[in-house]
Design an enzyme around this catalytic site. Structure first.
Site, PDB file in Angstrom:
ATOM      1  N   ARG A 235      77.499  -3.359  23.401  1.00 27.19           N
ATOM      2  CA  ARG A 235      78.257  -4.315  22.588  1.00 27.19           C
ATOM      3  C   ARG A 235      78.211  -5.671  23.290  1.00 27.19           C
ATOM      4  O   ARG A 235      78.350  -5.750  24.514  1.00 27.19           O
ATOM      5  CB  ARG A 235      79.721  -3.876  22.412  1.00 27.19           C
ATOM      6  CG  ARG A 235      79.943  -2.736  21.453  1.00 27.19           C
ATOM      7  CD  ARG A 235      79.636  -3.121  19.992  1.00 27.19           C
ATOM      8  NE  ARG A 235      79.876  -2.019  19.067  1.00 27.19           N
ATOM      9  CZ  ARG A 235      78.943  -1.180  18.626  1.00 27.19           C
ATOM     10  NH1 ARG A 235      77.682  -1.319  19.025  1.00 27.19           N
ATOM     11  NH2 ARG A 235      79.246  -0.214  17.776  1.00 27.19           N
ATOM     12  N   ASP A 259      70.355  -6.570  22.852  1.00 34.42           N
ATOM     13  CA  ASP A 259      70.299  -6.154  21.444  1.00 34.42           C
ATOM     14  C   ASP A 259      71.600  -6.529  20.750  1.00 34.42           C
ATOM     15  O   ASP A 259      71.749  -6.300  19.548  1.00 34.42           O
ATOM     16  CB  ASP A 259      70.058  -4.637  21.362  1.00 34.42           C
ATOM     17  CG  ASP A 259      69.832  -4.167  19.936  1.00 34.42           C
ATOM     18  OD1 ASP A 259      68.967  -4.769  19.254  1.00 34.42           O
ATOM     19  OD2 ASP A 259      70.531  -3.233  19.482  1.00 34.42           O
ATOM     20  N   GLU A 264      77.712 -11.994  17.365  1.00 32.97           N
ATOM     21  CA  GLU A 264      76.544 -11.650  16.546  1.00 32.97           C
ATOM     22  C   GLU A 264      76.831 -11.556  15.059  1.00 32.97           C
ATOM     23  O   GLU A 264      75.938 -11.762  14.236  1.00 32.97           O
ATOM     24  CB  GLU A 264      75.922 -10.330  17.042  1.00 32.97           C
ATOM     25  CG  GLU A 264      76.797  -9.109  16.811  1.00 32.97           C
ATOM     26  CD  GLU A 264      76.137  -7.829  17.303  1.00 32.97           C
ATOM     27  OE1 GLU A 264      75.665  -7.811  18.455  1.00 32.97           O
ATOM     28  OE2 GLU A 264      76.092  -6.859  16.533  1.00 32.97           O
ATOM     29  N   HIS A 296      70.524  -6.375  17.052  1.00 32.17           N
ATOM     30  CA  HIS A 296      71.241  -5.093  16.884  1.00 32.17           C
ATOM     31  C   HIS A 296      70.388  -4.085  16.098  1.00 32.17           C
ATOM     32  O   HIS A 296      70.809  -3.533  15.090  1.00 32.17           O
ATOM     33  CB  HIS A 296      72.603  -5.308  16.195  1.00 32.17           C
ATOM     34  CG  HIS A 296      73.610  -4.267  16.579  1.00 32.17           C
ATOM     35  ND1 HIS A 296      74.890  -4.577  16.989  1.00 32.17           N
ATOM     36  CD2 HIS A 296      73.537  -2.907  16.628  1.00 32.17           C
ATOM     37  CE1 HIS A 296      75.548  -3.461  17.258  1.00 32.17           C
ATOM     38  NE2 HIS A 296      74.732  -2.429  17.046  1.00 32.17           N
TER      39      HIS A 296
HETATM   40  P1  NAD Z   1      79.559   7.904  24.603  1.00 33.19           P
HETATM   41  O1  NAD Z   1      81.000   7.939  24.198  1.00 33.19           O
HETATM   42  O2  NAD Z   1      78.770   9.146  24.513  1.00 33.19           O
HETATM   43  O3  NAD Z   1      79.447   7.355  26.093  1.00 33.19           O
HETATM   44  C1  NAD Z   1      80.225   6.326  26.603  1.00 33.19           C
HETATM   45  C2  NAD Z   1      80.424   6.591  28.096  1.00 33.19           C
HETATM   46  O4  NAD Z   1      81.175   5.489  28.619  1.00 33.19           O
HETATM   47  C3  NAD Z   1      81.225   7.872  28.382  1.00 33.19           C
HETATM   48  O5  NAD Z   1      80.543   8.667  29.324  1.00 33.19           O
HETATM   49  C4  NAD Z   1      82.549   7.359  28.920  1.00 33.19           C
HETATM   50  O6  NAD Z   1      83.123   8.218  29.913  1.00 33.19           O
HETATM   51  C5  NAD Z   1      82.134   6.026  29.518  1.00 33.19           C
HETATM   52  N1  NAD Z   1      83.258   5.096  29.642  1.00 33.19           N
HETATM   53  C6  NAD Z   1      84.236   4.848  28.762  1.00 33.19           C
HETATM   54  N2  NAD Z   1      85.074   3.912  29.247  1.00 33.19           N
HETATM   55  C7  NAD Z   1      84.609   3.576  30.470  1.00 33.19           C
HETATM   56  C8  NAD Z   1      85.032   2.657  31.468  1.00 33.19           C
HETATM   57  N3  NAD Z   1      86.133   1.910  31.292  1.00 33.19           N
HETATM   58  N4  NAD Z   1      84.318   2.559  32.576  1.00 33.19           N
HETATM   59  C9  NAD Z   1      83.214   3.341  32.778  1.00 33.19           C
HETATM   60  N5  NAD Z   1      82.757   4.228  31.865  1.00 33.19           N
HETATM   61  C10 NAD Z   1      83.443   4.329  30.727  1.00 33.19           C
HETATM   62  O7  NAD Z   1      78.916   6.739  23.736  1.00 33.19           O
HETATM   63  P2  NAD Z   1      77.360   6.538  23.406  1.00 33.19           P
HETATM   64  O8  NAD Z   1      77.010   7.285  22.173  1.00 33.19           O
HETATM   65  O9  NAD Z   1      76.571   6.754  24.645  1.00 33.19           O
HETATM   66  O10 NAD Z   1      77.346   4.989  23.010  1.00 33.19           O
HETATM   67  C11 NAD Z   1      77.656   3.983  23.958  1.00 33.19           C
HETATM   68  C12 NAD Z   1      77.823   2.669  23.234  1.00 33.19           C
HETATM   69  O11 NAD Z   1      76.555   2.241  22.716  1.00 33.19           O
HETATM   70  C13 NAD Z   1      78.714   2.722  21.992  1.00 33.19           C
HETATM   71  O12 NAD Z   1      80.089   2.585  22.341  1.00 33.19           O
HETATM   72  C14 NAD Z   1      78.241   1.532  21.198  1.00 33.19           C
HETATM   73  O13 NAD Z   1      78.997   0.407  21.560  1.00 33.19           O
HETATM   74  C15 NAD Z   1      76.801   1.335  21.662  1.00 33.19           C
HETATM   75  N6  NAD Z   1      75.820   1.602  20.607  1.00 33.19           N
HETATM   76  C16 NAD Z   1      74.936   0.606  20.299  1.00 33.19           C
HETATM   77  C17 NAD Z   1      73.984   0.821  19.309  1.00 33.19           C
HETATM   78  C18 NAD Z   1      72.970  -0.235  18.941  1.00 33.19           C
HETATM   79  O14 NAD Z   1      72.295  -0.106  17.903  1.00 33.19           O
HETATM   80  N7  NAD Z   1      72.767  -1.279  19.746  1.00 33.19           N
HETATM   81  C19 NAD Z   1      73.957   2.038  18.624  1.00 33.19           C
HETATM   82  C20 NAD Z   1      74.856   3.032  18.986  1.00 33.19           C
HETATM   83  C21 NAD Z   1      75.789   2.806  19.980  1.00 33.19           C
END
Ligand code: NAD
Length: 334
Positions: A235, A259, A264, A296
């Site tokens: 994000r 990305d 955005e 994105h």
């Molecule tokens: P997920 O929930 O599987 O993983 C997130 C990880 O972050 C978890 O392991 C969690 O323990 C950790 N976390 C949470 N808060 C934390 C903190 N304060 N400090 C350290 N670690 C922390 O999520 P995911 O499916 O891996 O997705 C991650 C992010 O990717 C999503 O939240 C989204 O913002 C982004 N995303 C972007 C796109 C894109 O097209 N660019 C698409 C999907 C997701």
């Protein structure tokens, strides 16, 4: 059930209609994002479907409820754009797609890293222009380099496996530890400080939360190894973009591949070619030869779109039939 799909584009309309062919949902597609200004369009729809740029703050959720909506179906994983406390107060259920293809995003993160490091956009532009010079195109081997991964959930774990395949050393930071990554990939969980000091590349995969907002800003950039590359497919607001520009100008940061961008929603997913870009920080980033920006699109694979559509329509069916909402989000006070 009737569902209004906001911020819809040809690619998600096609995928949703294909999956919906066998069911009886009545989908209406709107190209605009769902905000306070457009919420009147949702009147009479018991369900709305939104993506990352729709903004469901308290007034929008109140207007949705007054218009008869009681389900918000996010067709994405991140939910920082929905005020869950307000949704709960209004009695609106919020569901999402927690996982659709971590490979799509992790592979895009690696594609960005490779393209930035090996200067592929510049190289292709040159060749297209008949310029076959190699000056200024020197990259580095990823093999043996230290990659710091912040957030090792679904996407971060896949990125770790890909980077491991390239022969990188892996450092990780997460509030939860996954022993399989340590055992199978030799990933070492370390402090954020250690990630900043030791990594040649830092890739962000944490969600945007109050505690992760502007995780990368002047103070953290100053701790990083000179010449580091930063990748952000998570994000935009994880990075203070103004501070990133300063670090790029000073040469402390060797490059950034993004990305996502904090502002955005004003630009991404639209054709603004022919207009003057009305965001000086984004314009500056776009103009840097060592910055690569995609709008994105990390999620944009056939497999991801299919899975997003299946889970979204599955969520809608469960709601219509009064079934269990397995992908419901609930408000958790900090
Ligand atoms: P997920 O929930 O599987 O993983 C997130 C990880 O972050 C978890 O392991 C969690 O323990 C950790 N976390 C949470 N808060 C934390 C903190 N304060 N400090 C350290 N670690 C922390 O999520 P995911 O499916 O891996 O997705 C991650 C992010 O990717 C999503 O939240 C989204 O913002 C982004 N995303 C972007 C796109 C894109 O097209 N660019 C698409 C999907 C997701």
């Amino acid at each position: 059930m009737k569902m209004a799909v906001f911020d819809s584009h040809k690619f998600d309309r096609t995928a949703l209609e294909q999956v919906n062919a066998g069911s009886s949902h009545d989908l209406a597609f709107f190209e605009v994002t769902l905000t306070q200004q457009t919420v009147a369009l949702a009147r009479g729809f018991p369900a709305v479907c939104i993506f990352v740029h729709d903004k469901l703050d308290a007034p929008t959720l109140r207007a949705l409820k007054q218009g008869g909506t009681s389900l918000v179906a996010l067709r994405c994983a991140g939910f920082n754009n929905v005020d869950l406390a307000a949704a709960e107060r209004e009695g609106i259920h919020v569901v999402r797609v927690p996982e659709y293809s971590p490979y799509s995003v992790a592979e895009h993160a690696m594609a960005l890293l490779l393209a930035l490091n090996r200067k592929l956009p510049r190289a292709c532009n040159r060749v297209h222009d008949g310029n076959f010079s190699l000056d200024g195109l020197v990259g580095f081997d990823l093999h043996g380099k230290t990659i710091g991964i912040i957030g090792l959930g679904k996407i971060g774990s896949v990125f770790a496996r890909i980077a491991h395949g390239f022969g990188c050393r892996l450092l990780g930071y997460d509030v939860r530890h996954n022993d399989r990554l340590t055992d199978e990939l030799g990933l070492a969980y370390v402090s954020l400080e250690e990630i900043y000091v030791k990594s040649d590349v830092i890739s962000l995969h944490v969600p945007l939360l109050p505690e992760t907002g502007h995780l990368i800003q002047r103070a953290t950039l100053e701790k990083m190894k000179p010449g580091v590359i930063i990748i952000n497919t998570s994000r935009g607001a994880l990075i203070n973009a103004h501070d990133l520009v300063e670090a790029l100008k000073s040469g402390r940061i060797a490059g950034a591949a993004l990305d996502v961008y904090e502002e955005e929603e004003k630009f991404f997913f639209r054709d603004l070619s022919g207009q003057v870009l009305q965001d000086d920080i984004l314009a500056r980033l776009v103009s840097c030869p060592n910055v690569l920006i995609t709008a994105h699109q990390a999620f944009l694979t056939r497999e991801a779109l299919q899975n997003i559509s299946e889970t979204t329509l599955g969520n809608l069916t469960a709601f219509a039939e009064g079934g269990l909402l397995t992908h419901e989000l609930t408000f958790r006070p900090a």
